[in-house]
Design a protein around this motif. Structure first.
Motif, PDB file in Angstrom:
ATOM      1  N   ILE A  58       0.826  -1.214   0.000  1.00 50.95           N
ATOM      2  CA  ILE A  58       0.000   0.000   0.000  1.00 50.95           C
ATOM      3  C   ILE A  58       0.858   1.262   0.000  1.00 50.95           C
ATOM      4  O   ILE A  58       1.807   1.371   0.783  1.00 50.95           O
ATOM      5  N   ILE A  59       0.533   2.165  -0.913  1.00 49.23           N
ATOM      6  CA  ILE A  59       1.227   3.465  -1.001  1.00 49.23           C
ATOM      7  C   ILE A  59       0.211   4.547  -0.652  1.00 49.23           C
ATOM      8  O   ILE A  59      -0.782   4.732  -1.358  1.00 49.23           O
ATOM      9  N   ILE A 106      -0.462  -3.440  -6.116  1.00 54.00           N
ATOM     10  CA  ILE A 106      -0.147  -2.134  -5.535  1.00 54.00           C
ATOM     11  C   ILE A 106      -1.477  -1.463  -5.204  1.00 54.00           C
ATOM     12  O   ILE A 106      -2.358  -1.366  -6.062  1.00 54.00           O
ATOM     13  N   VAL A 107      -1.608  -1.036  -3.956  1.00 53.24           N
ATOM     14  CA  VAL A 107      -2.807  -0.312  -3.539  1.00 53.24           C
ATOM     15  C   VAL A 107      -2.443   1.167  -3.410  1.00 53.24           C
ATOM     16  O   VAL A 107      -1.511   1.509  -2.678  1.00 53.24           O
ATOM     17  N   LEU A 108      -3.156   2.003  -4.146  1.00 52.41           N
ATOM     18  CA  LEU A 108      -2.932   3.450  -4.023  1.00 52.41           C
ATOM     19  C   LEU A 108      -4.044   4.022  -3.164  1.00 52.41           C
ATOM     20  O   LEU A 108      -5.225   3.956  -3.534  1.00 52.41           O
ATOM     21  N   GLN A 109      -3.665   4.564  -2.002  1.00 51.31           N
ATOM     22  CA  GLN A 109      -4.676   5.087  -1.089  1.00 51.31           C
ATOM     23  C   GLN A 109      -4.393   6.549  -0.740  1.00 51.31           C
ATOM     24  O   GLN A 109      -3.242   6.965  -0.665  1.00 51.31           O
ATOM     25  N   SER A 110      -5.479   7.298  -0.504  1.00 48.69           N
ATOM     26  CA  SER A 110      -5.320   8.706  -0.110  1.00 48.69           C
ATOM     27  C   SER A 110      -6.592   9.206   0.561  1.00 48.69           C
ATOM     28  O   SER A 110      -7.625   8.535   0.556  1.00 48.69           O
ATOM     29  N   GLY A 111      -6.502  10.429   1.098  1.00 49.57           N
ATOM     30  CA  GLY A 111      -7.708  11.134   1.501  1.00 49.57           C
ATOM     31  C   GLY A 111      -8.453  11.524   0.231  1.00 49.57           C
ATOM     32  O   GLY A 111      -8.009  11.215  -0.879  1.00 49.57           O
ATOM     33  N   GLU A 112      -9.550  12.213   0.379  1.00 50.51           N
ATOM     34  CA  GLU A 112     -10.261  12.655  -0.829  1.00 50.51           C
ATOM     35  C   GLU A 112      -9.602  13.945  -1.285  1.00 50.51           C
ATOM     36  O   GLU A 112      -9.794  14.996  -0.689  1.00 50.51           O
ATOM     37  N   LEU A 128       1.828   2.621 -14.170  1.00 48.50           N
ATOM     38  CA  LEU A 128       2.095   1.527 -13.224  1.00 48.50           C
ATOM     39  C   LEU A 128       1.934   0.170 -13.902  1.00 48.50           C
ATOM     40  O   LEU A 128       2.779  -0.723 -13.777  1.00 48.50           O
ATOM     41  N   LYS A 129       0.843   0.035 -14.633  1.00 48.05           N
ATOM     42  CA  LYS A 129       0.560  -1.259 -15.281  1.00 48.05           C
ATOM     43  C   LYS A 129       1.523  -1.517 -16.437  1.00 48.05           C
ATOM     44  O   LYS A 129       1.839  -2.655 -16.750  1.00 48.05           O
ATOM     45  N   LYS A 130       1.971  -0.424 -17.082  1.00 47.84           N
ATOM     46  CA  LYS A 130       2.870  -0.585 -18.219  1.00 47.84           C
ATOM     47  C   LYS A 130       4.270  -0.984 -17.739  1.00 47.84           C
ATOM     48  O   LYS A 130       4.924  -1.846 -18.318  1.00 47.84           O
ATOM     49  N   GLU A 131       4.693  -0.354 -16.651  1.00 48.90           N
ATOM     50  CA  GLU A 131       6.073  -0.551 -16.208  1.00 48.90           C
ATOM     51  C   GLU A 131       6.265  -1.754 -15.292  1.00 48.90           C
ATOM     52  O   GLU A 131       7.375  -2.216 -15.093  1.00 48.90           O
ATOM     53  N   MET A 132       5.165  -2.224 -14.672  1.00 47.38           N
ATOM     54  CA  MET A 132       5.300  -3.317 -13.697  1.00 47.38           C
ATOM     55  C   MET A 132       4.241  -4.377 -13.925  1.00 47.38           C
ATOM     56  O   MET A 132       3.148  -4.065 -14.391  1.00 47.38           O
ATOM     57  N   ASP A 133       4.577  -5.592 -13.531  1.00 47.29           N
ATOM     58  CA  ASP A 133       3.622  -6.694 -13.674  1.00 47.29           C
ATOM     59  C   ASP A 133       2.813  -6.809 -12.375  1.00 47.29           C
ATOM     60  O   ASP A 133       3.066  -7.683 -11.548  1.00 47.29           O
ATOM     61  N   VAL A 134       1.880  -5.873 -12.205  1.00 45.28           N
ATOM     62  CA  VAL A 134       1.119  -5.846 -10.953  1.00 45.28           C
ATOM     63  C   VAL A 134      -0.362  -5.587 -11.225  1.00 45.28           C
ATOM     64  O   VAL A 134      -0.722  -5.026 -12.260  1.00 45.28           O
ATOM     65  N   ALA A 135      -1.185  -5.984 -10.269  1.00 44.74           N
ATOM     66  CA  ALA A 135      -2.582  -5.544 -10.262  1.00 44.74           C
ATOM     67  C   ALA A 135      -2.628  -4.240  -9.470  1.00 44.74           C
ATOM     68  O   ALA A 135      -1.796  -4.022  -8.594  1.00 44.74           O
ATOM     69  N   VAL A 136      -3.584  -3.384  -9.811  1.00 42.76           N
ATOM     70  CA  VAL A 136      -3.681  -2.096  -9.123  1.00 42.76           C
ATOM     71  C   VAL A 136      -5.047  -1.956  -8.448  1.00 42.76           C
ATOM     72  O   VAL A 136      -6.088  -2.183  -9.066  1.00 42.76           O
ATOM     73  N   THR A 137      -4.982  -1.594  -7.179  1.00 40.62           N
ATOM     74  CA  THR A 137      -6.198  -1.304  -6.409  1.00 40.62           C
ATOM     75  C   THR A 137      -6.191   0.172  -6.069  1.00 40.62           C
ATOM     76  O   THR A 137      -5.160   0.705  -5.671  1.00 40.62           O
ATOM     77  N   LEU A 138      -7.329   0.816  -6.214  1.00 39.00           N
ATOM     78  CA  LEU A 138      -7.456   2.211  -5.795  1.00 39.00           C
ATOM     79  C   LEU A 138      -8.308   2.293  -4.542  1.00 39.00           C
ATOM     80  O   LEU A 138      -9.284   1.530  -4.386  1.00 39.00           O
ATOM     81  N   SER A 139      -7.958   3.206  -3.657  1.00 33.59           N
ATOM     82  CA  SER A 139      -8.735   3.439  -2.438  1.00 33.59           C
ATOM     83  C   SER A 139      -8.662   4.932  -2.153  1.00 33.59           C
ATOM     84  O   SER A 139      -7.880   5.385  -1.324  1.00 33.59           O
ATOM     85  N   ILE A 140      -9.467   5.680  -2.925  1.00 31.87           N
ATOM     86  CA  ILE A 140      -9.361   7.146  -2.878  1.00 31.87           C
ATOM     87  C   ILE A 140     -10.714   7.798  -2.626  1.00 31.87           C
ATOM     88  O   ILE A 140     -10.873   8.989  -2.857  1.00 31.87           O
ATOM     89  N   GLY A 141     -11.686   6.999  -2.173  1.00 33.24           N
ATOM     90  CA  GLY A 141     -12.953   7.561  -1.727  1.00 33.24           C
ATOM     91  C   GLY A 141     -13.958   7.844  -2.827  1.00 33.24           C
ATOM     92  O   GLY A 141     -13.942   7.225  -3.893  1.00 33.24           O
ATOM     93  N   ASP A 142     -14.826   8.807  -2.520  1.00 32.03           N
ATOM     94  CA  ASP A 142     -15.973   9.105  -3.386  1.00 32.03           C
ATOM     95  C   ASP A 142     -15.556   9.949  -4.588  1.00 32.03           C
ATOM     96  O   ASP A 142     -14.965  11.017  -4.424  1.00 32.03           O
ATOM     97  N   ARG A 143     -15.899   9.472  -5.761  1.00 34.34           N
ATOM     98  CA  ARG A 143     -15.635  10.201  -7.005  1.00 34.34           C
ATOM     99  C   ARG A 143     -16.858  10.068  -7.907  1.00 34.34           C
ATOM    100  O   ARG A 143     -17.734   9.243  -7.666  1.00 34.34           O
ATOM    101  N   LEU A 144     -16.859  10.825  -9.015  1.00 26.62           N
ATOM    102  CA  LEU A 144     -17.945  10.687  -9.988  1.00 26.62           C
ATOM    103  C   LEU A 144     -17.809   9.356 -10.713  1.00 26.62           C
ATOM    104  O   LEU A 144     -16.702   8.826 -10.840  1.00 26.62           O
TER     105      LEU A 144
END
Ligand code: SAM
Ligand code: SF4
Length: 350
Positions: A58-59, A106-112, A128-144
């Motif tokens: 987690i970053i 890789i989990v990318l997390q932040s406040g809103e 991230l996906k281009k440069e590394m062989d990873v799945a990406v999870t986002l955790s950045i709250g409410d968005r449109l």
């Protein structure tokens, strides 16, 4: 053991659907009953998810937040927190380090934080996906919805958006200006957009009951989430809930174990908050239903400022030390590290 406990546990062992009342009986387990509950949850985890523990690095890339959740140290009105934002190259550098250590997610997390527009985030995910062989999870709250769509199209695989509590009144009080219905609707959007969706709740929130916790599990079952993050509420003195008692380890583990019985195919982390309230918390969580661990890959310079709650485990660790600590926990629990991306078992790439 109570007759109703034996009956509910028997039903769970036969993989029958548990009612709210039965979940309440399970979560209300006393010491002897808890041992039986944990043992069955561990068996069910083994049967459906195997022995692998998936490592998600987690970053925590920004601690700015426009929301004012009463429980969280990143809340807008907390003036005591020094705020930071990581640049895209810092995020990529941290992700490279995490991937190099062995994280397949890789989990990318932040406040809103609207500073990171959907375009910026989509570009970051793409790189991230281009440069590394990873799945990406986002955790950045409410968005449109359109913003979620952009991030999904850029390659983001998963999204974590905890419903926090199924009690609509409590939710509205704790998260001013937002509603449970809106949060749940976002979970629906995310599923429609093709994300693997994660929700979850805090245990021990003021005003919460065992019935609420059973309701949290039912809500996750009804929304069909693929990940369920369950951790204790940890009071933070820089928030309005600073004087409230926090969630206990015992109640957190019982809720986690009951959730494993109701959601046998969901990924469940041994949360950092569980490791914060008890030195062996994550190890114990792995033994009663959890199958994921999320070592902190945030650069040491920023870590202390991502202070959701105090005493967060591993605050002075480097990413290498956090990763090594996660490995040790997996090893101590007699499990092995997942070698794949750790996608949901229901995930299909066609
Ligand atoms: N801002 C995003 C959101 O709210 O979904 C993601 C970041 S937020 C800090 C991540 C999680 O931290 C929340 O879902 C919440 O469950 C948890 N959290 C916040 N304050 C907490 C506290 N005092 N104790 C335990 N967990 C907390
Ligand atoms: Fe912001 Fe998330 Fe904390 Fe709420 S829980 S204040 S949205 S970071």
């Amino acid at each position: 053991m109570r007759a109703e406990f034996i009956e509910a546990l028997g039903k769970a062992a036969d993989l029958q659907e548990l009612s709210k009342e039965e979940l309440v009986v399970l979560i209300d387990a006393d010491k002897e009953e808890s041992a039986a509950l944990f043992s069955l949850a561990d068996q069910v985890r083994q049967q459906f998810m195997g022995d692998e523990v998936h490592i998600r690095g987690i970053i925590e890339f920004s601690n700015h937040c426009t929301k004012n959740c009463l429980y969280c140290g990143l809340r807008r009105d907390n003036r005591q927190l020094s705020r930071y934002r990581m640049t895209i190259s810092e995020i990529l550098e941290s992700a490279h380090k995490a991937a190099g250590l062995g994280c397949r997610t890789i989990v990318l997390q932040s406040g809103e934080d609207s500073y990171y527009t959907a375009d910026i985030l989509a570009d970051t995910v793409y790189l991230l996906k281009k440069e590394m062989d990873v799945a990406v999870t986002l955790s950045i709250g409410d968005r449109l919805r359109e913003e979620y769509q952009k991030m999904r199209e850029a390659g983001a695989d998963r999204y974590l958006l905890k419903h926090e509590t199924c009690d609509a009144e409590l939710f509205a009080g704790l998260r001013p200006g937002t509603s449970l219905a809106d949060r749940v609707n976002r979970l629906k959007w995310l599923g429609e957009l093709g994300f693997q969706v994660g929700s979850g709740n805090m245990v021990g929130l003021p005003g919460q009951t065992v019935e609420t916790l059973a309701g949290d599990i039912l809500l996750m079952r009804e929304t069909g989430v693929e990940m369920a993050g369950i951790g204790p509420f940890v009071p933070n003195s820089q928030t309005p809930l600073g004087e409230c008692p926090g969630g206990t380890l015992a109640l957190t583990l019982k809720t986690l174990a009951a959730a494993r019985l109701a959601l046998p195919r969901a990924h469940m982390p041994a949360t950092t908050a569980t490791g914060t309230i008890d030195r062996r918390g994550r190890d114990k969580a792995l033994r009663c239903g959890a199958n994921v661990i999320m070592p902190n890959m945030t650069p040491p310079a920023y870590r202390a400022s991502y202070q959701i709650y105090p005493g967060k485990t591993g605050l002075s660790d480097t990413p290498e030390e956090s990763y090594a600590r996660a490995m040790k926990i997996v090893e101590n629990a007699g499990r092995r590290v997942g070698t794949g991306y750790g996608h949901s078992p229901d995930y299909c790439t066609i």
